[in-house]
Write a protein that holds these residues in place. Structure first.
Motif, PDB file in Angstrom:
ATOM      1  N   ALA A  69     -10.448 -28.888 -25.802  1.00 16.90           N
ATOM      2  CA  ALA A  69     -10.520 -29.275 -27.219  1.00 16.90           C
ATOM      3  C   ALA A  69      -9.176 -29.253 -27.931  1.00 16.90           C
ATOM      4  CB  ALA A  69     -11.524 -28.378 -27.939  1.00 16.90           C
ATOM      5  N   ASN A  70      -8.468 -28.110 -27.875  1.00 15.36           N
ATOM      6  CA  ASN A  70      -7.194 -28.010 -28.594  1.00 15.36           C
ATOM      7  C   ASN A  70      -5.987 -28.039 -27.663  1.00 15.36           C
ATOM      8  OD1 ASN A  70      -7.464 -25.509 -27.420  1.00 15.36           O
ATOM      9  ND2 ASN A  70      -7.377 -24.332 -29.315  1.00 15.36           N
ATOM     10  N   LEU A  71      -6.237 -28.298 -26.386  1.00 10.95           N
ATOM     11  CA  LEU A  71      -5.188 -28.456 -25.370  1.00 10.95           C
ATOM     12  C   LEU A  71      -4.379 -27.195 -25.115  1.00 10.95           C
ATOM     13  CD1 LEU A  71      -3.919 -32.052 -26.269  1.00 10.95           C
ATOM     14  CD2 LEU A  71      -5.285 -31.394 -24.267  1.00 10.95           C
ATOM     15  N   THR A  72      -4.855 -26.039 -25.553  1.00 17.74           N
ATOM     16  CA  THR A  72      -4.089 -24.812 -25.313  1.00 17.74           C
ATOM     17  C   THR A  72      -4.234 -24.342 -23.865  1.00 17.74           C
ATOM     18  OG1 THR A  72      -5.947 -23.538 -26.210  1.00 17.74           O
ATOM     19  CG2 THR A  72      -4.098 -23.998 -27.690  1.00 17.74           C
ATOM     20  N   PHE A  73      -5.386 -24.622 -23.237  1.00 16.51           N
ATOM     21  CA  PHE A  73      -5.487 -24.291 -21.810  1.00 16.51           C
ATOM     22  C   PHE A  73      -4.528 -25.161 -21.006  1.00 16.51           C
ATOM     23  CE2 PHE A  73      -7.105 -25.218 -17.573  1.00 16.51           C
ATOM     24  CZ  PHE A  73      -7.134 -23.937 -17.036  1.00 16.51           C
ATOM     25  N   SER A  74      -4.481 -26.436 -21.335  1.00 23.55           N
ATOM     26  CA  SER A  74      -3.554 -27.344 -20.642  1.00 23.55           C
ATOM     27  C   SER A  74      -2.121 -26.849 -20.775  1.00 23.55           C
ATOM     28  CB  SER A  74      -3.668 -28.756 -21.230  1.00 23.55           C
ATOM     29  OG  SER A  74      -4.945 -29.304 -20.997  1.00 23.55           O
ATOM     30  N   LEU A  75      -1.793 -26.319 -21.937  1.00 18.34           N
ATOM     31  CA  LEU A  75      -0.441 -25.812 -22.172  1.00 18.34           C
ATOM     32  C   LEU A  75      -0.141 -24.623 -21.272  1.00 18.34           C
ATOM     33  CD1 LEU A  75       2.018 -26.336 -23.981  1.00 18.34           C
ATOM     34  CD2 LEU A  75       1.038 -24.742 -25.644  1.00 18.34           C
ATOM     35  N   VAL A  76      -1.097 -23.707 -21.150  1.00 21.65           N
ATOM     36  CA  VAL A  76      -0.913 -22.546 -20.267  1.00 21.65           C
ATOM     37  C   VAL A  76      -0.772 -22.996 -18.817  1.00 21.65           C
ATOM     38  CG1 VAL A  76      -2.050 -20.491 -19.336  1.00 21.65           C
ATOM     39  CG2 VAL A  76      -2.039 -20.901 -21.798  1.00 21.65           C
ATOM     40  N   GLY A 106       4.046 -31.775  -9.168  1.00 16.70           N
ATOM     41  CA  GLY A 106       2.828 -32.537  -9.420  1.00 16.70           C
ATOM     42  C   GLY A 106       2.576 -32.731 -10.904  1.00 16.70           C
ATOM     43  N   LYS A 107       1.911 -33.818 -11.243  1.00 15.57           N
ATOM     44  CA  LYS A 107       1.601 -34.152 -12.624  1.00 15.57           C
ATOM     45  C   LYS A 107       0.286 -33.498 -13.038  1.00 15.57           C
ATOM     46  CE  LYS A 107       1.696 -38.334 -15.527  1.00 15.57           C
ATOM     47  NZ  LYS A 107       3.082 -38.210 -15.964  1.00 15.57           N
ATOM     48  N   THR A 108       0.120 -33.236 -14.332  1.00 12.47           N
ATOM     49  CA  THR A 108      -1.134 -32.717 -14.862  1.00 12.47           C
ATOM     50  C   THR A 108      -1.672 -33.695 -15.895  1.00 12.47           C
ATOM     51  OG1 THR A 108      -0.404 -30.419 -14.554  1.00 12.47           O
ATOM     52  CG2 THR A 108      -2.269 -30.783 -16.026  1.00 12.47           C
ATOM     53  N   VAL A 109      -2.911 -34.149 -15.686  1.00 13.08           N
ATOM     54  CA  VAL A 109      -3.577 -35.042 -16.635  1.00 13.08           C
ATOM     55  C   VAL A 109      -4.495 -34.190 -17.500  1.00 13.08           C
ATOM     56  CG1 VAL A 109      -5.131 -37.014 -16.921  1.00 13.08           C
ATOM     57  CG2 VAL A 109      -3.452 -36.996 -15.052  1.00 13.08           C
ATOM     58  N   CYS A 110      -4.228 -34.149 -18.801  1.00 17.84           N
ATOM     59  CA  CYS A 110      -4.961 -33.295 -19.738  1.00 17.84           C
ATOM     60  C   CYS A 110      -5.834 -34.172 -20.634  1.00 17.84           C
ATOM     61  CB  CYS A 110      -3.993 -32.494 -20.605  1.00 17.84           C
ATOM     62  SG  CYS A 110      -2.601 -31.765 -19.696  1.00 17.84           S
ATOM     63  N   THR A 111      -7.110 -33.871 -20.722  1.00 22.00           N
ATOM     64  CA  THR A 111      -8.008 -34.731 -21.486  1.00 22.00           C
ATOM     65  C   THR A 111      -8.770 -33.958 -22.558  1.00 22.00           C
ATOM     66  OG1 THR A 111     -10.021 -34.469 -20.139  1.00 22.00           O
ATOM     67  CG2 THR A 111      -8.350 -36.037 -19.356  1.00 22.00           C
ATOM     68  N   THR A 112      -9.119 -34.668 -23.632  1.00 20.33           N
ATOM     69  CA  THR A 112      -9.974 -34.133 -24.676  1.00 20.33           C
ATOM     70  C   THR A 112     -11.193 -35.039 -24.815  1.00 20.33           C
ATOM     71  OG1 THR A 112      -9.034 -35.400 -26.528  1.00 20.33           O
ATOM     72  CG2 THR A 112      -7.910 -33.357 -25.908  1.00 20.33           C
ATOM     73  N   PHE A 113     -12.293 -34.465 -25.257  1.00 17.49           N
ATOM     74  CA  PHE A 113     -13.503 -35.251 -25.486  1.00 17.49           C
ATOM     75  C   PHE A 113     -13.378 -36.066 -26.781  1.00 17.49           C
ATOM     76  CE2 PHE A 113     -17.812 -35.588 -27.323  1.00 17.49           C
ATOM     77  CZ  PHE A 113     -18.461 -36.261 -26.306  1.00 17.49           C
ATOM     78  N   SER A 131       6.478 -33.132 -22.344  1.00 17.83           N
ATOM     79  CA  SER A 131       7.808 -32.728 -21.866  1.00 17.83           C
ATOM     80  C   SER A 131       7.734 -31.922 -20.575  1.00 17.83           C
ATOM     81  CB  SER A 131       8.521 -31.900 -22.942  1.00 17.83           C
ATOM     82  OG  SER A 131       7.947 -30.602 -23.069  1.00 17.83           O
ATOM     83  N   MET A 132       6.495 -31.546 -20.173  1.00 15.51           N
ATOM     84  CA  MET A 132       6.312 -30.729 -18.966  1.00 15.51           C
ATOM     85  C   MET A 132       5.522 -31.497 -17.907  1.00 15.51           C
ATOM     86  SD  MET A 132       5.801 -26.804 -20.317  1.00 15.51           S
ATOM     87  CE  MET A 132       4.408 -27.140 -21.391  1.00 15.51           C
ATOM     88  N   ASN A 133       5.785 -32.788 -17.803  1.00 11.15           N
ATOM     89  CA  ASN A 133       5.190 -33.632 -16.769  1.00 11.15           C
ATOM     90  C   ASN A 133       3.669 -33.725 -16.882  1.00 11.15           C
ATOM     91  OD1 ASN A 133       5.452 -35.393 -14.590  1.00 11.15           O
ATOM     92  ND2 ASN A 133       5.190 -33.780 -13.061  1.00 11.15           N
ATOM     93  N   CYS A 134       3.183 -33.824 -18.127  1.00 12.84           N
ATOM     94  CA  CYS A 134       1.750 -33.972 -18.368  1.00 12.84           C
ATOM     95  C   CYS A 134       1.461 -35.316 -19.034  1.00 12.84           C
ATOM     96  CB  CYS A 134       1.224 -32.858 -19.288  1.00 12.84           C
ATOM     97  SG  CYS A 134       1.335 -31.198 -18.588  1.00 12.84           S
ATOM     98  N   GLU A 135       0.294 -35.843 -18.737  1.00 13.19           N
ATOM     99  CA  GLU A 135      -0.215 -37.037 -19.409  1.00 13.19           C
ATOM    100  C   GLU A 135      -1.442 -36.614 -20.203  1.00 13.19           C
ATOM    101  OE1 GLU A 135      -2.040 -41.489 -18.374  1.00 13.19           O
ATOM    102  OE2 GLU A 135      -1.475 -40.101 -16.766  1.00 13.19           O
ATOM    103  N   VAL A 136      -1.522 -36.989 -21.474  1.00  7.96           N
ATOM    104  CA  VAL A 136      -2.626 -36.576 -22.342  1.00  7.96           C
ATOM    105  C   VAL A 136      -3.498 -37.785 -22.667  1.00  7.96           C
ATOM    106  CG1 VAL A 136      -3.280 -35.510 -24.531  1.00  7.96           C
ATOM    107  CG2 VAL A 136      -1.230 -34.711 -23.331  1.00  7.96           C
ATOM    108  N   LEU A 137      -4.800 -37.652 -22.417  1.00  8.95           N
ATOM    109  CA  LEU A 137      -5.764 -38.719 -22.685  1.00  8.95           C
ATOM    110  C   LEU A 137      -6.854 -38.189 -23.607  1.00  8.95           C
ATOM    111  CD1 LEU A 137      -6.273 -40.081 -19.047  1.00  8.95           C
ATOM    112  CD2 LEU A 137      -4.724 -40.978 -20.803  1.00  8.95           C
ATOM    113  N   HIS A 138      -7.239 -38.995 -24.594  1.00  7.20           N
ATOM    114  CA  HIS A 138      -8.278 -38.600 -25.534  1.00  7.20           C
ATOM    115  C   HIS A 138      -9.536 -39.440 -25.333  1.00  7.20           C
ATOM    116  CE1 HIS A 138      -5.173 -36.279 -27.513  1.00  7.20           C
ATOM    117  NE2 HIS A 138      -4.447 -37.374 -27.668  1.00  7.20           N
ATOM    118  N   ASN A 139     -10.644 -38.968 -25.953  1.00 12.43           N
ATOM    119  CA  ASN A 139     -11.908 -39.708 -25.906  1.00 12.43           C
ATOM    120  C   ASN A 139     -12.376 -39.903 -24.458  1.00 12.43           C
ATOM    121  OD1 ASN A 139     -14.011 -40.992 -27.356  1.00 12.43           O
ATOM    122  ND2 ASN A 139     -13.131 -43.008 -26.934  1.00 12.43           N
TER     123      ASN A 139
END
Length: 280
Positions: A20-27, A39-46, A68-76
């Motif tokens: 939801a607030n992407l704080t787990f993805s940040l950790v 490796g890349k991390t794809v972080c998603t929100t509902f 900035s830490m090799n992550c891609e963020v996707l919403h919906n």
């Protein structure tokens, strides 16, 4: 315990769902950076970004940090419908790790999570979640971790383990959430309540409840055979809803227009879940 240290393939890609607030993805991203992962991390929100901005003033800064830490963020992103999400096309067998913390199908006003009129949604969520993961997980090595309270009445541990088994995810271990390297992030409700409070801020989330939080860990080990269809439960009928004294509609007089209207609205909501319509 090896599982609590989160020592995933440093060159593999990871997937976070329903954050939801992407704080787990940040950790997770900080953990991977500290271990020099490539490796890349794809972080998603509902939810969509505009909804997140209303609930979490810091969300844009969090996204910028993740990118900035090799992550891609996707919403919906609906984690039960990855196969029909065009953004996941071409990702077959890509992920070596996937995470879904404290899954919940959403609150239906007038009903508690375990009520049979609404609990089917929580059970379906787990069965459809694991089935949706099959195409994108790396066979034989891809791990999935689902965190949930062992006493939850919505998404129950049996839903998690049963949904995984039905889609050929082998249960490796269950361990306490508080022992997990990735446990120290700021939890959220994942709905409009987050605008004024968070789970750790109130009396409901106390030490006793925290000690009941568990992480269920699985590995994707497909047999090569076609798996059985996912186990899906269906909602109550409109007639059952109307003649029941449960929920907000049940408190209205029988035969009253307001009762019929409330039942129609609730039934339409349930149908939208069955049809896979994305509801925030």
């Amino acid at each position: 315990r090896n599982q609590t240290l989160e020592l995933i393939d440093p060159d593999g890609d990871a997937l976070v769902l329903g954050d939801a607030n992407l704080t787990f993805s940040l950790v997770l991203a900080q953990h991977r950076v500290s271990l020099h992962h490539t490796g890349k991390t794809v972080c998603t929100t509902f939810e969509k970004l505009d909804t997140l901005q209303e609930r979490y003033p810091e969300i844009c800064e969090t996204i910028k940090t993740l990118e900035s830490m090799n992550c891609e963020v996707l919403h919906n992103v609906d984690c039960t419908r990855l196969a029909v999400d065009s953004r996941f096309q071409g990702m077959e067998g890509r992920f070596v790790a996937a995470y879904y913390n404290f899954p919940h199908a959403g609150v239906v006003p007038g009903f508690f999570d375990g009520h049979p009129f609404v609990r089917w949604r929580h059970a379906n969520l787990m069965h459809l979640f694991f089935r949706a993961l099959r195409p994108v997980m790396k066979p034989g090595v891809g791990t999935v971790k689902v965190a949930s309270n062992s006493r939850a009445t919505g998404v129950r541990y049996s839903d998690i383990i049963g949904g995984a088994l039905n889609s050929e995810f082998v249960h490796d271990e269950t361990f306490p959430f508080l022992e997990w390297t990735l446990s120290k992030y700021r939890r959220s409700y994942g709905d409009r309540r987050d605008q004024t409070k968070r789970p750790e801020d109130g009396e409901n989330y106390n030490a006793q409840r925290a000690n009941s939080d568990m992480v269920y860990s699985f590995t994707y080990r497909p047999s090569g055979d076609t798996p059985a269809p996912p186990i899906i439960s269906f909602p109550p009928t409109k007639d059952e809803l109307y003649h029941s004294d449960e929920g907000r509609a049940g408190r209205l007089p029988p035969g009253h227009h307001a009762r019929t209207k409330r039942v129609d609205e609730l039934y339409d909501l349930f149908l939208s879940y069955v049809q896979g319509i994305h509801i925030g």
